[in-house]
Scaffold this motif. Structure first.
Motif, PDB file in Angstrom:
ATOM      1  N   THR A 135      27.953  29.420  36.470  1.00  0.00           N
ATOM      2  CA  THR A 135      27.825  30.896  36.470  1.00  0.00           C
ATOM      3  C   THR A 135      29.036  31.638  37.034  1.00  0.00           C
ATOM      4  N   PHE A 136      29.984  31.033  37.846  1.00  0.00           N
ATOM      5  CA  PHE A 136      31.208  31.461  38.475  1.00  0.00           C
ATOM      6  C   PHE A 136      32.254  31.890  37.198  1.00  0.00           C
ATOM      7  N   ILE A 137      32.231  31.053  36.565  1.00  0.00           N
ATOM      8  CA  ILE A 137      33.343  31.212  35.341  1.00  0.00           C
ATOM      9  C   ILE A 137      33.502  32.222  34.724  1.00  0.00           C
ATOM     10  N   PRO A 138      32.354  33.135  34.172  1.00  0.00           N
ATOM     11  CA  PRO A 138      32.532  34.361  33.710  1.00  0.00           C
ATOM     12  C   PRO A 138      32.942  35.510  34.470  1.00  0.00           C
ATOM     13  N   PHE A 139      32.578  35.190  35.970  1.00  0.00           N
ATOM     14  CA  PHE A 139      33.219  36.062  37.010  1.00  0.00           C
ATOM     15  C   PHE A 139      34.702  35.866  36.966  1.00  0.00           C
ATOM     16  N   MET A 140      35.312  34.733  37.041  1.00  0.00           N
ATOM     17  CA  MET A 140      36.643  34.507  37.146  1.00  0.00           C
ATOM     18  C   MET A 140      37.401  35.028  35.765  1.00  0.00           C
ATOM     19  N   PHE A 141      36.806  35.018  34.687  1.00  0.00           N
ATOM     20  CA  PHE A 141      37.319  35.573  33.506  1.00  0.00           C
ATOM     21  C   PHE A 141      37.300  37.043  33.577  1.00  0.00           C
ATOM     22  N   THR A 142      36.217  37.738  34.144  1.00  0.00           N
ATOM     23  CA  THR A 142      36.162  39.134  34.136  1.00  0.00           C
ATOM     24  C   THR A 142      37.262  39.570  35.221  1.00  0.00           C
ATOM     25  N   LYS A 143      37.218  38.985  36.365  1.00  0.00           N
ATOM     26  CA  LYS A 143      38.315  39.387  37.346  1.00  0.00           C
ATOM     27  C   LYS A 143      39.701  39.226  36.459  1.00  0.00           C
ATOM     28  N   PRO A 195      37.860  49.780  35.181  1.00  0.00           N
ATOM     29  CA  PRO A 195      36.818  49.897  36.203  1.00  0.00           C
ATOM     30  C   PRO A 195      35.892  48.678  35.446  1.00  0.00           C
ATOM     31  N   LEU A 196      34.967  48.141  36.677  1.00  0.00           N
ATOM     32  CA  LEU A 196      33.881  47.208  36.213  1.00  0.00           C
ATOM     33  C   LEU A 196      32.678  47.326  36.925  1.00  0.00           C
ATOM     34  N   VAL A 197      31.493  47.640  36.262  1.00  0.00           N
ATOM     35  CA  VAL A 197      30.175  47.762  36.805  1.00  0.00           C
ATOM     36  C   VAL A 197      29.335  46.353  36.540  1.00  0.00           C
ATOM     37  N   ILE A 198      28.816  45.905  37.749  1.00  0.00           N
ATOM     38  CA  ILE A 198      28.119  44.752  37.703  1.00  0.00           C
ATOM     39  C   ILE A 198      26.721  44.836  38.189  1.00  0.00           C
ATOM     40  N   GLN A 199      25.778  44.698  37.236  1.00  0.00           N
ATOM     41  CA  GLN A 199      24.388  44.849  37.474  1.00  0.00           C
ATOM     42  C   GLN A 199      23.708  43.504  38.066  1.00  0.00           C
ATOM     43  N   LEU A 200      22.957  43.736  39.299  1.00  0.00           N
ATOM     44  CA  LEU A 200      22.151  42.611  39.579  1.00  0.00           C
ATOM     45  C   LEU A 200      20.829  42.704  39.340  1.00  0.00           C
ATOM     46  N   LEU A 242      18.364  37.549  47.592  1.00  0.00           N
ATOM     47  CA  LEU A 242      19.212  36.959  46.654  1.00  0.00           C
ATOM     48  C   LEU A 242      20.261  37.696  45.959  1.00  0.00           C
ATOM     49  N   ALA A 243      19.968  38.961  45.690  1.00  0.00           N
ATOM     50  CA  ALA A 243      20.845  39.739  44.855  1.00  0.00           C
ATOM     51  C   ALA A 243      22.029  40.099  46.056  1.00  0.00           C
ATOM     52  N   CYS A 244      21.847  40.315  47.274  1.00  0.00           N
ATOM     53  CA  CYS A 244      22.706  40.578  48.193  1.00  0.00           C
ATOM     54  C   CYS A 244      23.617  39.236  48.381  1.00  0.00           C
ATOM     55  N   GLU A 245      23.096  38.021  48.137  1.00  0.00           N
ATOM     56  CA  GLU A 245      24.006  36.893  48.460  1.00  0.00           C
ATOM     57  C   GLU A 245      24.779  36.643  47.039  1.00  0.00           C
ATOM     58  N   ASN A 246      24.104  37.011  46.090  1.00  0.00           N
ATOM     59  CA  ASN A 246      25.151  36.983  44.852  1.00  0.00           C
ATOM     60  C   ASN A 246      26.060  38.039  44.746  1.00  0.00           C
ATOM     61  N   ALA A 247      25.923  39.390  45.379  1.00  0.00           N
ATOM     62  CA  ALA A 247      26.933  40.334  45.429  1.00  0.00           C
ATOM     63  C   ALA A 247      28.024  39.669  46.486  1.00  0.00           C
ATOM     64  N   LYS A 248      27.914  39.226  47.395  1.00  0.00           N
ATOM     65  CA  LYS A 248      28.879  38.413  48.488  1.00  0.00           C
ATOM     66  C   LYS A 248      29.639  37.298  47.430  1.00  0.00           C
ATOM     67  N   ASP A 249      28.926  36.574  46.846  1.00  0.00           N
ATOM     68  CA  ASP A 249      29.679  35.401  45.916  1.00  0.00           C
ATOM     69  C   ASP A 249      30.576  36.177  45.028  1.00  0.00           C
ATOM     70  N   ILE A 250      30.102  37.313  44.405  1.00  0.00           N
ATOM     71  CA  ILE A 250      30.893  37.967  43.377  1.00  0.00           C
ATOM     72  C   ILE A 250      32.235  38.860  43.782  1.00  0.00           C
TER      73      ILE A 250
END
Length: 168
Positions: A4-12, A21-26, A45-53
């Motif tokens: 699940t980290f790969i799409p965020f690397m590509f988005t970065k 600009p980038l909008v990320i919905q948790l 869990l959403a807060c933890e996900n946000a930290k990872d992102i």
């Protein structure tokens, strides 16, 4: 590194390359509805996900991260989620905002409210009165024209004002 980290690397990469600009919905609400978790746990869990992102290194000036529970509607939305999790389509026949037609909705609400720590709501039901429809010439009785109305008179079975008069 998780899949699940790969799409965020590509988005970065895309954000850096195009300076957009980038909008990320948790979707903490989705976790609550489809997993056996409390809203509090889903928000954690959403807060933890946000930290990872955030750790991906997105441009802080061009990145907006939000959770559905906090951004969509707060406590009111969380109450709706608590109810929605306990309601199936078998419980919900219809939601029609018309006097007696609301009865199934209120019955369902009365069943669910104690399960989420609220008192059962009370309601007063009234008889249904049709809307008072008055056309350009202000006649009633269901005839197609003023002339037919004058000739045939009112049809009291469909005459709306007479229903108001009789009930008063």
């Amino acid at each position: 590194m998780s899949a699940t980290f790969i799409p965020f690397m590509f988005t970065k990469y895309l954000q850096d390359a195009f300076k957009v600009p980038l909008v990320i919905q948790l979707t903490d609400d989705e976790k609550f509805l489809f997993k056996n978790l409390t809203i509090r746990e889903c928000k954690r869990l959403a807060c933890e996900n946000a930290k990872d992102i955030i750790a991906c290194g997105f441009d802080i000036e061009r990145t907006f991260i939000f959770t559905d529970c906090d951004y969509v509607g707060g406590a009111f939305y969380e109450n709706k989620l608590e109810i929605a999790k306990r309601v199936t389509f078998n419980n919900l026949r219809c939601l029609i905002p018309c006097v007696i037609d609301q009865d199934p909705y209120f019955r369902m609400t009365r069943d669910v409210a104690p399960k989420i720590g609220f008192q059962k709501p009370s309601l007063i039901e009234s008889r249904f009165f049709p809307a008072l429809q008055v056309n350009t010439y202000a006649f009633s009785g269901g005839q197609d024209s003023v002339n037919l109305h004058r000739e045939l008179g009112a049809n009291l079975d469909v005459d709306v004002p007479i229903k108001y008069y009789i009930s008063s």
